[in-house]
Design a protein around this motif. Structure first.
Motif, PDB file in Angstrom:
ATOM      1  N   LEU A  70       0.820  -1.143  -0.110  1.00 26.43           N
ATOM      2  CA  LEU A  70       0.014  -0.100   0.081  1.00 26.43           C
ATOM      3  C   LEU A  70       0.792   1.257   0.043  1.00 26.43           C
ATOM      4  O   LEU A  70       0.445   2.205  -0.728  1.00 26.43           O
ATOM      5  CB  LEU A  70      -0.995   0.006   1.154  1.00 26.43           C
ATOM      6  N   LYS A  71       1.968   1.359   0.635  1.00 21.18           N
ATOM      7  CA  LYS A  71       2.899   2.233   0.640  1.00 21.18           C
ATOM      8  C   LYS A  71       3.290   2.463  -0.799  1.00 21.18           C
ATOM      9  O   LYS A  71       3.511   3.667  -1.402  1.00 21.18           O
ATOM     10  CB  LYS A  71       4.265   2.122   1.583  1.00 21.18           C
ATOM     11  N   TYR A  72       3.648   1.669  -1.466  1.00 20.75           N
ATOM     12  CA  TYR A  72       4.116   1.694  -3.028  1.00 20.75           C
ATOM     13  C   TYR A  72       3.028   2.190  -3.612  1.00 20.75           C
ATOM     14  O   TYR A  72       3.295   3.052  -4.457  1.00 20.75           O
ATOM     15  CB  TYR A  72       4.502   0.279  -3.614  1.00 20.75           C
ATOM     16  N   PHE A  73       1.707   1.851  -3.543  1.00 23.48           N
ATOM     17  CA  PHE A  73       0.641   2.452  -4.137  1.00 23.48           C
ATOM     18  C   PHE A  73       0.700   4.236  -4.068  1.00 23.48           C
ATOM     19  O   PHE A  73       0.449   5.041  -4.835  1.00 23.48           O
ATOM     20  CB  PHE A  73      -0.829   1.871  -3.677  1.00 23.48           C
ATOM     21  N   PHE A  74       0.811   4.394  -2.634  1.00 20.86           N
ATOM     22  CA  PHE A  74       0.864   5.801  -2.481  1.00 20.86           C
ATOM     23  C   PHE A  74       2.119   6.721  -3.174  1.00 20.86           C
ATOM     24  O   PHE A  74       1.944   7.466  -3.767  1.00 20.86           O
ATOM     25  CB  PHE A  74       0.659   6.226  -1.062  1.00 20.86           C
ATOM     26  N   ASP A  75       3.291   5.829  -3.137  1.00 17.94           N
ATOM     27  CA  ASP A  75       4.306   6.297  -3.780  1.00 17.94           C
ATOM     28  C   ASP A  75       4.262   6.714  -5.068  1.00 17.94           C
ATOM     29  O   ASP A  75       4.986   7.860  -5.727  1.00 17.94           O
ATOM     30  CB  ASP A  75       5.662   5.576  -3.189  1.00 17.94           C
ATOM     31  N   THR A  76       3.628   5.869  -5.612  1.00 16.92           N
ATOM     32  CA  THR A  76       3.413   6.029  -7.221  1.00 16.92           C
ATOM     33  C   THR A  76       2.156   6.563  -7.745  1.00 16.92           C
ATOM     34  O   THR A  76       2.239   6.843  -8.888  1.00 16.92           O
ATOM     35  CB  THR A  76       3.395   4.515  -7.840  1.00 16.92           C
ATOM     36  N   THR A  77       1.529   7.166  -7.056  1.00 20.24           N
ATOM     37  CA  THR A  77       0.220   7.922  -7.414  1.00 20.24           C
ATOM     38  C   THR A  77      -0.157   9.092  -6.598  1.00 20.24           C
ATOM     39  O   THR A  77      -0.720  10.119  -7.340  1.00 20.24           O
ATOM     40  CB  THR A  77      -1.084   7.034  -7.004  1.00 20.24           C
ATOM     41  N   TYR A  78       0.698   9.477  -5.460  1.00 26.92           N
ATOM     42  CA  TYR A  78       0.522  10.693  -4.764  1.00 26.92           C
ATOM     43  C   TYR A  78       0.613  11.786  -5.522  1.00 26.92           C
ATOM     44  O   TYR A  78      -0.339  12.762  -5.480  1.00 26.92           O
ATOM     45  CB  TYR A  78       1.434  10.569  -3.378  1.00 26.92           C
ATOM     46  N   TYR A  79       1.637  12.148  -5.941  1.00 25.00           N
ATOM     47  CA  TYR A  79       1.839  13.430  -6.530  1.00 25.00           C
ATOM     48  C   TYR A  79       1.091  13.777  -7.955  1.00 25.00           C
ATOM     49  O   TYR A  79       0.695  14.870  -8.151  1.00 25.00           O
ATOM     50  CB  TYR A  79       3.473  13.535  -6.689  1.00 25.00           C
ATOM     51  N   GLN A  80       1.105  12.731  -8.597  1.00 25.16           N
ATOM     52  CA  GLN A  80       0.208  12.875  -9.902  1.00 25.16           C
ATOM     53  C   GLN A  80      -1.227  13.121  -9.630  1.00 25.16           C
ATOM     54  O   GLN A  80      -1.797  13.671 -10.735  1.00 25.16           O
ATOM     55  CB  GLN A  80       0.313  11.705 -10.607  1.00 25.16           C
ATOM     56  N   CYS A  81      -1.833  12.649  -8.658  1.00 22.96           N
ATOM     57  CA  CYS A  81      -2.955  12.953  -8.140  1.00 22.96           C
ATOM     58  C   CYS A  81      -3.519  14.036  -7.280  1.00 22.96           C
ATOM     59  O   CYS A  81      -4.913  14.392  -7.128  1.00 22.96           O
ATOM     60  CB  CYS A  81      -3.581  11.688  -7.490  1.00 22.96           C
ATOM     61  N   LEU A  82      -2.539  14.722  -6.669  1.00 20.86           N
ATOM     62  CA  LEU A  82      -2.700  16.019  -5.871  1.00 20.86           C
ATOM     63  C   LEU A  82      -3.600  16.967  -6.785  1.00 20.86           C
ATOM     64  O   LEU A  82      -3.415  17.232  -7.830  1.00 20.86           O
ATOM     65  CB  LEU A  82      -1.430  16.428  -5.626  1.00 20.86           C
ATOM     66  N   GLY A  83      -4.352  17.238  -5.928  1.00 21.99           N
ATOM     67  CA  GLY A  83      -5.286  18.389  -6.619  1.00 21.99           C
ATOM     68  C   GLY A  83      -6.687  17.815  -7.623  1.00 21.99           C
ATOM     69  O   GLY A  83      -7.688  18.522  -7.777  1.00 21.99           O
ATOM     70  N   ALA A  84      -6.200  16.533  -8.012  1.00 23.23           N
ATOM     71  CA  ALA A  84      -7.249  15.952  -8.889  1.00 23.23           C
ATOM     72  C   ALA A  84      -8.229  15.262  -8.159  1.00 23.23           C
ATOM     73  O   ALA A  84      -9.464  14.824  -8.982  1.00 23.23           O
ATOM     74  CB  ALA A  84      -6.508  15.168 -10.025  1.00 23.23           C
ATOM     75  N   VAL A  85      -7.958  14.646  -6.998  1.00 24.31           N
ATOM     76  CA  VAL A  85      -8.917  13.768  -6.317  1.00 24.31           C
ATOM     77  C   VAL A  85      -9.469  14.437  -4.889  1.00 24.31           C
ATOM     78  O   VAL A  85     -10.147  13.781  -4.263  1.00 24.31           O
ATOM     79  CB  VAL A  85      -8.324  12.512  -6.027  1.00 24.31           C
ATOM     80  N   ALA A  86      -9.254  15.618  -4.842  1.00 19.57           N
ATOM     81  CA  ALA A  86      -9.701  16.431  -3.512  1.00 19.57           C
ATOM     82  C   ALA A  86     -11.091  16.269  -3.244  1.00 19.57           C
ATOM     83  O   ALA A  86     -12.035  16.273  -4.485  1.00 19.57           O
ATOM     84  CB  ALA A  86      -9.236  17.715  -3.502  1.00 19.57           C
ATOM     85  N   ASP A  87     -11.495  15.983  -2.046  1.00 24.63           N
ATOM     86  CA  ASP A  87     -13.041  15.749  -1.627  1.00 24.63           C
ATOM     87  C   ASP A  87     -13.660  14.627  -2.232  1.00 24.63           C
ATOM     88  O   ASP A  87     -14.795  14.466  -1.945  1.00 24.63           O
ATOM     89  CB  ASP A  87     -14.049  17.189  -2.131  1.00 24.63           C
ATOM     90  N   ARG A  88     -12.833  13.780  -2.759  1.00 22.66           N
ATOM     91  CA  ARG A  88     -13.425  12.337  -3.083  1.00 22.66           C
ATOM     92  C   ARG A  88     -13.510  11.609  -1.492  1.00 22.66           C
ATOM     93  O   ARG A  88     -12.602  11.833  -0.932  1.00 22.66           O
ATOM     94  CB  ARG A  88     -12.934  11.637  -3.915  1.00 22.66           C
ATOM     95  N   PRO A  89     -14.485  10.630  -1.414  1.00 24.52           N
ATOM     96  CA  PRO A  89     -14.657  10.069  -0.281  1.00 24.52           C
ATOM     97  C   PRO A  89     -13.785   8.521  -0.288  1.00 24.52           C
ATOM     98  O   PRO A  89     -13.423   8.353  -1.279  1.00 24.52           O
ATOM     99  CB  PRO A  89     -16.019   9.521  -0.292  1.00 24.52           C
TER     100      PRO A  89
END
Length: 150
Positions: A70-89
């Protein structure tokens, strides 16, 4: 149709049992208009995250932290998704043999950084899986999925 993305690391029979109960709740017959997409943490990509309208994260607690997968998942998606997924549940379940606090805290921190909104309390499972735990997992899956109904 809305998409609920379930990102998980379920390496043991116990964690698979939890995942199955969460998925059963997300597929509750009263929930309509929600497509549930299930992808192991190591296989989840940025396009998967961006295409989803809500998330459920599932992990083991390893040495006081979320699983490496799961850490790898966040490492590989976090920065590319910043701002694009805000406010999603999102929702979270964690299984540990004796402590889940560090894993829950680390996932909450990353989810908050992405701007995600927890729609249920994190489900922390230390006890053996029984009917009550399965019901709580079902409720978690159903709660997150229901927030996406149109």
């Amino acid at each position: 149709m809305k998409t609920l993305l379930v990102v998980h690391h379920s390496p043991s029979p116990t964690t698979h049992e939890l995942l199955d109960a969460v998925l059963a709740g997300a597929h509750d017959p009263e929930i309509e208009g929600v497509d549930v997409k299930v992808i192991p943490a190591l296989a989840t990509t940025v396009p998967d995250v961006l295409a989803a309208d809500g998330y459920i994260f599932g992990t083991t607690a390893n040495f006081g932290y979320m699983s490496g997968a799961l850490k790898y998942f966040f490492d590989t998606t976090y920065y590319q998704c910043l701002g694009a997924v805000a406010d999603r549940p999102y929702g979270l379940w964690v299984h540990g043999n004796n402590d889940t606090a560090g894993a829950v805290s680390s996932v909450r921190t990353l989810a908050a950084g992405m701007g995600l909104v927890a729609v249920a309390d994190a489900l922390e499972v230390i006890a053996p899986v029984d009917k009550s735990i399965r019901e709580q997992c079902y409720e978690l899956g159903g709660t997150v999925a229901a927030t996406l109904m149109e």
